[in-house]
Design a protein around this motif. Structure first.
Motif, PDB file in Angstrom:
ATOM      1  N   SER A  63       0.812  -1.221   0.000  1.00  0.00           N
ATOM      2  CA  SER A  63       0.000   0.000   0.000  1.00  0.00           C
ATOM      3  C   SER A  63       0.842   1.266   0.000  1.00  0.00           C
ATOM      4  N   ILE A  64       2.062   1.209   0.516  1.00  0.00           N
ATOM      5  CA  ILE A  64       2.907   2.413   0.552  1.00  0.00           C
ATOM      6  C   ILE A  64       3.764   2.549  -0.708  1.00  0.00           C
ATOM      7  N   GLY A  65       3.568   1.638  -1.664  1.00  0.00           N
ATOM      8  CA  GLY A  65       4.326   1.710  -2.909  1.00  0.00           C
ATOM      9  C   GLY A  65       5.127   0.476  -3.207  1.00  0.00           C
ATOM     10  N   GLY A  66       5.298  -0.410  -2.219  1.00  0.00           N
ATOM     11  CA  GLY A  66       5.997  -1.661  -2.459  1.00  0.00           C
ATOM     12  C   GLY A  66       7.377  -1.459  -3.059  1.00  0.00           C
ATOM     13  N   GLN A  67       7.592  -2.027  -4.245  1.00  0.00           N
ATOM     14  CA  GLN A  67       8.899  -1.978  -4.874  1.00  0.00           C
ATOM     15  C   GLN A  67       9.269  -0.592  -5.398  1.00  0.00           C
ATOM     16  N   GLN A  68       8.367   0.354  -5.301  1.00  0.00           N
ATOM     17  CA  GLN A  68       8.701   1.713  -5.723  1.00  0.00           C
ATOM     18  C   GLN A  68       9.411   2.496  -4.624  1.00  0.00           C
ATOM     19  N   LEU A  69       9.383   1.998  -3.410  1.00  0.00           N
ATOM     20  CA  LEU A  69      10.071   2.645  -2.290  1.00  0.00           C
ATOM     21  C   LEU A  69      11.088   1.649  -1.744  1.00  0.00           C
ATOM     22  N   GLY A  70      12.334   1.775  -2.208  1.00  0.00           N
ATOM     23  CA  GLY A  70      13.305   0.745  -1.885  1.00  0.00           C
ATOM     24  C   GLY A  70      12.987  -0.511  -2.659  1.00  0.00           C
ATOM     25  N   SER A  71      13.537  -1.639  -2.230  1.00  0.00           N
ATOM     26  CA  SER A  71      13.321  -2.880  -2.970  1.00  0.00           C
ATOM     27  C   SER A  71      13.242  -4.065  -2.013  1.00  0.00           C
ATOM     28  N   PRO A 323       4.500  12.123  -2.853  1.00  0.00           N
ATOM     29  CA  PRO A 323       5.730  11.506  -2.357  1.00  0.00           C
ATOM     30  C   PRO A 323       6.485  10.726  -3.440  1.00  0.00           C
ATOM     31  N   TYR A 324       7.739  10.444  -3.145  1.00  0.00           N
ATOM     32  CA  TYR A 324       8.630   9.758  -4.084  1.00  0.00           C
ATOM     33  C   TYR A 324       8.035   8.444  -4.582  1.00  0.00           C
ATOM     34  N   ALA A 325       7.473   7.646  -3.675  1.00  0.00           N
ATOM     35  CA  ALA A 325       6.922   6.348  -4.080  1.00  0.00           C
ATOM     36  C   ALA A 325       5.866   6.509  -5.164  1.00  0.00           C
ATOM     37  N   LEU A 326       5.133   7.616  -5.122  1.00  0.00           N
ATOM     38  CA  LEU A 326       4.074   7.853  -6.103  1.00  0.00           C
ATOM     39  C   LEU A 326       4.646   8.378  -7.416  1.00  0.00           C
ATOM     40  N   THR A 327       5.580   9.336  -7.349  1.00  0.00           N
ATOM     41  CA  THR A 327       6.144   9.866  -8.601  1.00  0.00           C
ATOM     42  C   THR A 327       6.888   8.771  -9.360  1.00  0.00           C
ATOM     43  N   ARG A 328       7.575   7.888  -8.626  1.00  0.00           N
ATOM     44  CA  ARG A 328       8.280   6.799  -9.310  1.00  0.00           C
ATOM     45  C   ARG A 328       7.288   5.784  -9.878  1.00  0.00           C
ATOM     46  N   THR A 329       6.219   5.518  -9.151  1.00  0.00           N
ATOM     47  CA  THR A 329       5.177   4.623  -9.659  1.00  0.00           C
ATOM     48  C   THR A 329       4.644   5.131 -10.987  1.00  0.00           C
ATOM     49  N   TRP A 330       4.231   6.386 -10.995  1.00  0.00           N
ATOM     50  CA  TRP A 330       3.637   6.947 -12.204  1.00  0.00           C
ATOM     51  C   TRP A 330       4.661   7.081 -13.325  1.00  0.00           C
ATOM     52  N   GLY A 401      -6.135   0.058  -5.306  1.00  0.00           N
ATOM     53  CA  GLY A 401      -5.025   0.938  -4.946  1.00  0.00           C
ATOM     54  C   GLY A 401      -3.728   0.604  -5.648  1.00  0.00           C
ATOM     55  N   HIS A 402      -2.737   0.208  -4.854  1.00  0.00           N
ATOM     56  CA  HIS A 402      -1.363   0.029  -5.340  1.00  0.00           C
ATOM     57  C   HIS A 402      -0.911  -1.390  -5.006  1.00  0.00           C
ATOM     58  N   GLN A 403      -0.656  -2.209  -6.032  1.00  0.00           N
ATOM     59  CA  GLN A 403      -0.214  -3.577  -5.770  1.00  0.00           C
ATOM     60  C   GLN A 403       1.254  -3.646  -5.364  1.00  0.00           C
ATOM     61  N   GLY A 404       2.021  -2.620  -5.658  1.00  0.00           N
ATOM     62  CA  GLY A 404       3.393  -2.574  -5.171  1.00  0.00           C
ATOM     63  C   GLY A 404       4.415  -3.294  -6.016  1.00  0.00           C
ATOM     64  N   TRP A 405       4.001  -3.862  -7.156  1.00  0.00           N
ATOM     65  CA  TRP A 405       4.932  -4.607  -8.014  1.00  0.00           C
ATOM     66  C   TRP A 405       5.377  -3.712  -9.165  1.00  0.00           C
ATOM     67  N   GLU A 406       6.652  -3.413  -9.206  1.00  0.00           N
ATOM     68  CA  GLU A 406       7.192  -2.485 -10.198  1.00  0.00           C
ATOM     69  C   GLU A 406       6.737  -2.860 -11.615  1.00  0.00           C
ATOM     70  N   TYR A 407       6.201  -1.885 -12.338  1.00  0.00           N
ATOM     71  CA  TYR A 407       5.648  -2.011 -13.685  1.00  0.00           C
ATOM     72  C   TYR A 407       4.271  -2.682 -13.715  1.00  0.00           C
ATOM     73  N   VAL A 408       3.896  -3.378 -12.664  1.00  0.00           N
ATOM     74  CA  VAL A 408       2.574  -4.013 -12.612  1.00  0.00           C
ATOM     75  C   VAL A 408       1.906  -3.551 -11.314  1.00  0.00           C
ATOM     76  N   ASP A 409       1.802  -2.249 -11.158  1.00  0.00           N
ATOM     77  CA  ASP A 409       1.327  -1.664  -9.904  1.00  0.00           C
ATOM     78  C   ASP A 409      -0.183  -1.461  -9.851  1.00  0.00           C
ATOM     79  N   LEU A 410      -0.859  -1.594 -10.996  1.00  0.00           N
ATOM     80  CA  LEU A 410      -2.290  -1.311 -11.035  1.00  0.00           C
ATOM     81  C   LEU A 410      -3.058  -2.200 -10.071  1.00  0.00           C
TER      82      LEU A 410
END
Length: 757
Positions: A63-71, A323-330, A401-410
């Motif tokens: 929910s906080i961005g998963g792989q978009q915030l650190g790894s 926040p960073y997790a969101l800008t990187r997600t998008w 919301g946010h699945q947290g998986w980089e490139y497959v976050d939908l």
């Protein structure tokens, strides 16, 4: 026809065999993935964590961005640490601090003599590496000293993800907003999840001296060193690469030049294509492409700046709202979305162009799909903002919301919506292509391959629906890379190659027979490495050791077809100058030539730099991965999307004079800017991180101590000129498209000019 039939049989056999092996590997991953314990107990059976704690912690992490915030296990963002590596190192040090305080009366083991520290290191490995999981009861039992260390590290993490002033400086270094996880109970459960990922990274598989993650991450403190298999299969991957390129060179030398030079037409053959209502309706797809592309660049600039000012942008507290997790997600999602939109628009345009048939209600379908695309983008991005800002709730996050998986976050709802949309796209393209397939003709094989790749694009996104909210991480990673590698990098590329082959035959640059054999051969060569090459993403994600052998062997072959594309690039460029009317297609072809260059450099050289097991062991999740990611994703697929878009725009606006200066500016600015990003920031920063990982361990290369050095700040700032040049190229492209519809300059039709000798 006999040669074509053999190629079709070879392609079918290859795909059946490759996917059979890939599915078998998936069954082995499911069987051997790291176990999820029901309980984690201390020495007196006191409860430390439950399965519910770990699974809820994973939901919080997503929910906080998963792989978009650190790894996690090396996959994800680059600014914050890899949480698995960070926790593991902190826990090992905390255990030794417990011993140092009890046995020597000092508060840190680092204050002890070197020989004592060495003995502690051997003890901590003997404590942490053995597997204490009891399969029957689903219980992990821990030593009292380790329980104390876990409590110590958990306290650090609960402080970090909250609003504690003691960790404020670290939050800024990690580009985390204050109160990333506002609820104290959620922070506690998040620590359970991070602990479990580190437990899998240090715990040996039953009956083996290799951990569940194949001894990743590199950390000598806990005995994590590259496996023997990593060395062996790295050597073999190099041998496979050399052999593959040698065989391809031999094939090219034997067969190139045998084809009969085509007789170039005196006028533009594509000018005779009747633009149907549905083809005209695709124009709005390309407007969306430009809008998404510009937005992605803006978000990329903000994301890069967060690496310097972790929570602000020139004094403005941007992290409070974006926040960073969101800008990187998008930023990462928009890269895939605008490129895919360009290709989807091209498919809708090229179908009626090939067949000359406009199915009933085709324009309505094109318009409906465009509306669906906008709804998906707006709805999914709104859900992700609510998730990262912790306003959605864990019970709704997975679906909306946010699945947290980089490139497959939908969120899953938006994934299903996209899958249905792709089904509509498949229907629209398929029914417009079907008359051309049914009528046969010389180009039938190319059209059939185009249709089959369309089917694969429509259906293979379903891999993103194959996991649930609590599916094991190893299986999620397995299916996720089906989407990222096979769907994006595989079938879209086959689709693009088929489209370009058709266009070049229509333009008279290639004979149909030659193009048919070439496109089938290229598809076979690409899929030979591309399908099982997916496994190189899965070396260290809790998968069995067979993944390393197969991934290393076949991912090496992925570079081979990229060299093949490079062989043809210059030939296509020369053919593009063979007749005056070909100047109309100069810039689409120039972008295709750029694709060939970045295929070889970004996907080929930088890809092979990190793909062998021994390389990836140290480089995964460092900026060397980002070097490959940027130069391959935009350099190959982005340039390809732009080139295909320009072909469509030439047909949509045949009587409009193109501004050559603007397109020249766009082409060179995009290529120079991308080169500058790699050469002045991503590559040197990645090399510095690699040196740090080799010398001190992976955890250090991703730590705030390393990433906050002045040299790192300098390298990040050195991106500014390249990013600016790149942005100029994007704006020039946007201006060019804008002027095609707003105050365009019309040109009169010219008489046919003689073909040059």
């Amino acid at each position: 026809m006999n040669s074509t039939r053999k190629l079709w049989v070879g392609l079918a056999t290859l795909l059946i065999a490759s996917f059979a092996v890939l599915l078998w590997v998936g069954s082995e991953i499911h069987r051997q993935s790291p176990p999820m314990p029901e309980r984690v107990l201390g020495p007196r059976d006191e409860l430390i964590f439950t399965r519910g704690d770990i699974e809820t912690g994973r939901q919080v992490w997503q929910s906080i961005g998963g792989q978009q915030l650190g790894s996690i296990w090396g996959h994800g963002g680059y600014v914050a640490p890899d949480w698995s590596a960070d926790w593991l190192h902190r826990e090992a040090e905390a255990v030794m601090d417990v011993w140092a305080k009890r046995e020597a009366g000092v508060d840190s083991y680092k204050k002890l003599p070197a020989d004592v520290r060495a003995s502690y290191q051997a003890r901590v490995q003997a404590l942490m590496r053995p597997n204490t999981y009891e399969e029957g009861s689903g219980t992990i039992r821990l030593d009292a000293d380790r329980v104390a260390a876990i409590a110590n590290v958990a306290q650090h993490y609960t402080s970090l993800f909250g609003n504690d002033p003691a960790t404020a400086e670290l939050r800024e270094a990690y580009a985390m907003r204050n109160d990333t996880v506002p609820q104290a109970e959620h922070r506690r459960k998040l620590t359970a999840f991070y602990w479990w990922t580190s437990w899998a990274a240090v715990t040996q598989r039953p009956g083996s001296d290799i951990t569940y993650t194949a001894n990743w991450p590199a950390d000598e403190l806990v005995g994590n060193k590259p496996t023997t298999g990593a060395f062996v299969w790295t050597v073999f991957s190099v041998l496979f690469l050399i052999a593959g390129i040698a065989l391809l060179g031999w094939h090219y030398a034997v067969n190139h030049g045998e084809e009969i030079a085509p007789s170039l037409p005196r006028t533009d053959p594509l000018a005779s294509i009747k633009v149907t209502p549905s083809m005209k309706a695709t124009a709005k797809y390309f407007w969306v492409v430009i809008a998404l592309f510009l937005t992605q660049i803006l978000l990329g600039a903000i994301t890069a700046h967060y690496q310097v000012e972790g929570q602000q942008a020139y004094g403005f507290a941007l992290a409070d709202v974006l926040p960073y997790a969101l800008t990187r997600t998008w930023h990462t999602q928009l890269a895939v979305l605008w490129i895919a939109t360009a290709w989807l628009g091209m498919g809708l345009y090229i179908g009626p162009a090939i067949s000359g048939h406009e199915p009933k209600f085709q324009r309505l379908g094109v318009n409906l799909l465009w509306v669906c695309l906008l709804v998906i983008v707006v709805g999914a991005f709104a859900g992700q903002w609510l998730a990262v800002m912790q306003k959605l709730g864990l019970e709704r996050n997975f679906w909306f919301g946010h699945q947290g998986w980089e490139y497959v976050d939908l969120g899953r709802f938006w994934q299903w919506f996209l899958f249905i949309g792709l089904g509509l796209w498949l229907t629209l393209v398929g029914r417009s292509l079907w008359p051309a397939i049914r009528n046969g003709g010389e180009s039938r094989s190319i059209v059939v391959l185009l249709f089959l790749s369309t089917v694969a694009i429509g259906l293979f996104y379903a891999a993103g629906l194959m996991w649930g909210e609590h599916t094991s991480l190893s299986m999620v990673e397995y299916w996720r890379w089906w989407v990222v590698h096979l769907w994006v990098e595989g079938f879209f590329e086959v689709f693009a190659v088929a489209v370009m082959s058709f266009l070049f035959t229509r333009l008279g640059l290639l004979q149909v027979k030659t193009a048919t054999i070439a496109v089938l051969f290229a598809t076979i060569v690409f899929m030979a490495g591309g399908v099982l090459g997916t496994l190189h993403h899965l070396y260290f994600t809790g998968t069995p050791t067979a993944v390393i052998a197969l991934g290393a062997s076949f991912s090496a072959l992925e570079v081979v077809p990229l060299a093949y594309v490079g062989f043809e690039a210059y030939h296509s460029y020369k053919m593009g100058k063979a007749t005056p009317w070909m100047q109309r297609y100069r810039w689409p072809i120039m972008f295709f030539i750029a694709v060939a260059f970045w295929n070889l450099v970004g996907a080929g050289l930088f890809g092979f730099l990190i793909n062998p097991p021994l390389s990836l062991y140290y480089m995964q999740g460092l900026n060397l991965t980002a070097t490959h990611g940027h130069t391959a994703l935009f350099g190959v697929y982005g340039m390809l999307g732009i080139g295909l878009m320009l072909f469509c725009l030439r047909g949509l606006k045949p009587d409009v004079e193109w501004n050559e200066k603007v397109l020249r500016t766009s082409f060179w600015a995009l290529n120079i800017g991308l080169s500058g990003m790699a050469a002045f920031t991503l590559l040197p920063l990645g090399i510095l991180q690699l040196n740090a990982a080799l010398k001190h361990g992976y955890w250090y290369a991703r730590s705030a101590e390393f990433m906050q050095q002045p040299i790192v700040d300098l390298l990040v700032w050195m991106r500014v000129p390249a990013d600016t040049i790149f942005s100029v190229g994007a704006l020039a492209l946007a201006w060019f498209v804008f002027r095609l519809w707003v105050a365009p300059r019309r040109v009169a039709a010219t008489a046919a000019e003689p073909v040059r000798a």
